[in-house]
Design a protein around this motif. Structure first.
Motif, PDB file in Angstrom:
ATOM      1  N   LEU A  23       1.404   0.804   2.731  1.00  0.00           N
ATOM      2  CA  LEU A  23       2.573  -0.059   2.518  1.00  0.00           C
ATOM      3  C   LEU A  23       2.662  -1.033   3.674  1.00  0.00           C
ATOM      4  CD1 LEU A  23       5.942   1.648   3.394  1.00  0.00           C
ATOM      5  CD2 LEU A  23       3.776   2.521   4.178  1.00  0.00           C
ATOM      6  N   ARG A  24       3.381  -2.143   3.431  1.00  0.00           N
ATOM      7  CA  ARG A  24       3.521  -3.187   4.437  1.00  0.00           C
ATOM      8  C   ARG A  24       4.975  -3.626   4.508  1.00  0.00           C
ATOM      9  NH1 ARG A  24      -1.013  -5.837   0.929  1.00  0.00           N
ATOM     10  NH2 ARG A  24       0.678  -5.258  -0.450  1.00  0.00           N
ATOM     11  N   LEU A  25       5.279  -4.385   5.533  1.00  0.00           N
ATOM     12  CA  LEU A  25       6.623  -4.935   5.647  1.00  0.00           C
ATOM     13  C   LEU A  25       6.910  -5.825   4.444  1.00  0.00           C
ATOM     14  CD1 LEU A  25       6.625  -5.921   9.431  1.00  0.00           C
ATOM     15  CD2 LEU A  25       7.874  -4.037   8.392  1.00  0.00           C
ATOM     16  N   GLY A  26       8.063  -5.620   3.831  1.00  0.00           N
ATOM     17  CA  GLY A  26       8.444  -6.416   2.680  1.00  0.00           C
ATOM     18  C   GLY A  26       8.030  -5.834   1.346  1.00  0.00           C
ATOM     19  N   ASP A  27       7.213  -4.761   1.340  1.00  0.00           N
ATOM     20  CA  ASP A  27       6.816  -4.139   0.072  1.00  0.00           C
ATOM     21  C   ASP A  27       8.008  -3.460  -0.594  1.00  0.00           C
ATOM     22  OD1 ASP A  27       4.254  -4.969   0.192  1.00  0.00           O
ATOM     23  OD2 ASP A  27       3.359  -3.036   0.676  1.00  0.00           O
TER      24      ASP A  27
ATOM     25  N   TRP B 141       5.337  -1.046  -5.515  1.00  0.00           N
ATOM     26  CA  TRP B 141       5.373  -2.010  -6.621  1.00  0.00           C
ATOM     27  C   TRP B 141       4.798  -3.365  -6.247  1.00  0.00           C
ATOM     28  CZ3 TRP B 141      10.862  -1.186  -9.176  1.00  0.00           C
ATOM     29  CH2 TRP B 141      10.902   0.111  -9.710  1.00  0.00           C
ATOM     30  N   SER B 142       4.497  -3.596  -4.995  1.00  0.00           N
ATOM     31  CA  SER B 142       3.987  -4.909  -4.582  1.00  0.00           C
ATOM     32  C   SER B 142       2.759  -4.742  -3.689  1.00  0.00           C
ATOM     33  CB  SER B 142       5.081  -5.699  -3.853  1.00  0.00           C
ATOM     34  OG  SER B 142       5.603  -4.958  -2.765  1.00  0.00           O
ATOM     35  N   ARG B 143       1.872  -3.844  -4.073  1.00  0.00           N
ATOM     36  CA  ARG B 143       0.702  -3.533  -3.251  1.00  0.00           C
ATOM     37  C   ARG B 143      -0.203  -4.760  -3.072  1.00  0.00           C
ATOM     38  NH1 ARG B 143      -2.395  -2.845  -0.070  1.00  0.00           N
ATOM     39  NH2 ARG B 143      -3.784  -1.130   0.417  1.00  0.00           N
TER      40      ARG B 143
ATOM     41  N   VAL C 119       0.021 -19.237   3.869  1.00  0.00           N
ATOM     42  CA  VAL C 119       0.475 -19.569   2.514  1.00  0.00           C
ATOM     43  C   VAL C 119       0.368 -18.378   1.571  1.00  0.00           C
ATOM     44  CG1 VAL C 119      -0.086 -22.009   2.756  1.00  0.00           C
ATOM     45  CG2 VAL C 119      -1.844 -20.437   1.943  1.00  0.00           C
ATOM     46  N   ASP C 120      -0.333 -17.351   1.968  1.00  0.00           N
ATOM     47  CA  ASP C 120      -0.506 -16.156   1.138  1.00  0.00           C
ATOM     48  C   ASP C 120       0.514 -15.105   1.571  1.00  0.00           C
ATOM     49  OD1 ASP C 120      -1.267 -14.025  -0.360  1.00  0.00           O
ATOM     50  OD2 ASP C 120      -3.358 -13.995   0.283  1.00  0.00           O
ATOM     51  N   PRO C 121       1.560 -14.838   0.761  1.00  0.00           N
ATOM     52  CA  PRO C 121       2.604 -13.901   1.192  1.00  0.00           C
ATOM     53  C   PRO C 121       2.102 -12.472   1.354  1.00  0.00           C
ATOM     54  CG  PRO C 121       2.932 -14.534  -1.104  1.00  0.00           C
ATOM     55  CD  PRO C 121       1.846 -15.409  -0.562  1.00  0.00           C
ATOM     56  N   VAL C 122       1.162 -12.052   0.501  1.00  0.00           N
ATOM     57  CA  VAL C 122       0.643 -10.682   0.595  1.00  0.00           C
ATOM     58  C   VAL C 122      -0.159 -10.509   1.881  1.00  0.00           C
ATOM     59  CG1 VAL C 122      -0.828  -8.964  -0.505  1.00  0.00           C
ATOM     60  CG2 VAL C 122       0.619 -10.433  -1.905  1.00  0.00           C
ATOM     61  N   ALA C 123      -1.032 -11.470   2.187  1.00  0.00           N
ATOM     62  CA  ALA C 123      -1.812 -11.407   3.428  1.00  0.00           C
ATOM     63  C   ALA C 123      -0.891 -11.486   4.641  1.00  0.00           C
ATOM     64  CB  ALA C 123      -2.840 -12.537   3.459  1.00  0.00           C
ATOM     65  N   ALA C 124       0.182 -12.281   4.540  1.00  0.00           N
ATOM     66  CA  ALA C 124       1.137 -12.394   5.650  1.00  0.00           C
ATOM     67  C   ALA C 124       1.828 -11.063   5.899  1.00  0.00           C
ATOM     68  CB  ALA C 124       2.159 -13.481   5.345  1.00  0.00           C
ATOM     69  N   ARG C 125       2.259 -10.374   4.829  1.00  0.00           N
ATOM     70  CA  ARG C 125       2.897  -9.061   5.003  1.00  0.00           C
ATOM     71  C   ARG C 125       1.925  -8.065   5.620  1.00  0.00           C
ATOM     72  NH1 ARG C 125       4.793  -9.434  -0.344  1.00  0.00           N
ATOM     73  NH2 ARG C 125       3.575  -7.603  -0.883  1.00  0.00           N
TER      74      ARG C 125
END
Length: 360
Positions: free
Chosen positions: A202-206, A250-252, A123-129
């Protein structure tokens, strides 16, 4: 006519060949039946599981284990049949390492699929990325290592290659230097990829800004990263560049961001009505998350003043839409309610020309 190709202690016999063929067919059939039974049981176990993870793992292992069962059956037969042993001893140096590598790679891919499935239901998009990035990089690293080791084992089954390997091991100093120089770019990319997985700059989707390009991280490989821009261009950036040079992410931690809208108005403009209209519009807009909503005069020149309207939103996409809506609304409102606030250099020149013409 086949006698000259066989070992001296073996003589060709059609009866013996038929017996060997029948024995080979029997053990192959037994291996396939055993494989079918084992996987029927495993599928039944997977169907009782509450998640599809078990089924994903078993499906990955289906084909490599089928051929492994066949190889085991041939090995058992080769221990009792000299003809089969003669052929099997020739090809087993290639087949066994290849099957071991295939099974190991399938297990790695199965665990990757399982981890990706668990990431998708997060449910956490940041943790998922974050997890997707680590899974992708570590999976490619494991694949590279498995393929490299498997290829090495297969090549060392060739006597000539084995002799070359022994010679290189004897002169290990020179060989290590040569291999180190040749493999430097590959090792650098491998180490950079592992650093990306551990440190996660950086991660996928950032959403990142690198080399003047703004876009989403679409793919992270050992040697390069693909950044997809808003106009669907794919920008390929070396992985080491993200570790050696600075870039914007921008989405760290999350996608909540604040962005400005600038208005350049006439110095004689009354600022307070503009501020009230800005606040009214912002409170009525559904994309505003109520974190930031401030208007400040950031510059004052003899010809103009600059107003900065800072707004915030839950996601980067929502922020872009909110800024566009705000910019369009404020310009339309100023044109209708406060037309004198808009700078008209072109109209002033025309008025001056008219006055000059009248004097003449």
């Amino acid at each position: 006519m086949f006698d000259e190709y066989l070992p001296k202690n073996l003589e060709f016999s059609w009866e013996q060949a038929a017996t060997t063929a029948i024995a080979l067919a029997v053990v192959l059939l037994a291996a396939l039946v055993l494989h079918r039974i084992v996987f029927a049981i495993l599928r039944r176990i997977a169907s009782m599981s509450s998640t599809p993870v078990d089924g994903m793992v078993f499906e990955r292992l289906h084909k490599p284990l089928r051929w492994s069962f066949i190889a085991i059956a041939i090995s058992v037969l080769a221990a009792r049949d000299e003809d089969i042993a003669f052929v099997w001893s020739t090809v087993s140096g290639f087949v066994i390492p290849a099957l071991l590598g295939w099974v190991t790679l399938s297990i790695a891919k199965a665990f990757t699929d399982a981890l990706e499935y668990r990431t998708e239901i997060s449910v956490d998009p940041v943790a998922a990325r974050s997890r997707r990035t680590r899974i992708a990089i570590l999976s490619r690293t494991a694949t590279f290592a498995i393929v490299l080791i498997t290829t090495g084992l297969m090549l060392f089954s060739i006597p000539a290659v084995k002799e070359v390997g022994v010679t290189l091991m004897a002169s290990a100093g020179l060989a290590a230097l040569a291999l180190g120089a040749a493999a430097q770019p590959t090792l650098k990319s491998l180490i950079a990829g592992l650093q990306m997985a551990i440190t996660e700059p950086l991660r996928l989707g950032d959403l990142v800004v690198v080399d003047g390009h703004t876009g989403r991280v679409e793919e992270i490989r050992m040697s390069f990263v693909i950044v997809r821009t808003w106009d669907e261009r794919a920008v390929v950036v070396p992985t080491s560049s993200f570790l050696d040079q600075s870039f914007e992410n921008w989405s760290r931690k999350n996608e909540m961001l604040t962005g400005p809208v600038y208005l350049h108005l006439d110095p004689a403009t009354d600022v307070e009505p503009v501020r009230k209209e800005f606040e009214r519009f912002l409170h009525a807009h559904e994309l505003w998350d109520r974190r930031t909503g401030v208007m400040l005069m950031t510059e004052a020149h003899p010809e103009s003043i600059e107003l900065r309207l800072a707004v915030s939103s839950r996601t980067i996409g929502d922020l872009f839409t909110l800024r566009c809506d705000l910019r369009e609304h404020m310009i339309a409102w100023l044109r209708k309610e406060m037309p004198d606030a808009l700078i008209r250099h072109r109209l002033e020149v025309e008025a001056a020309n008219q006055r000059t013409m009248q004097r003449k």
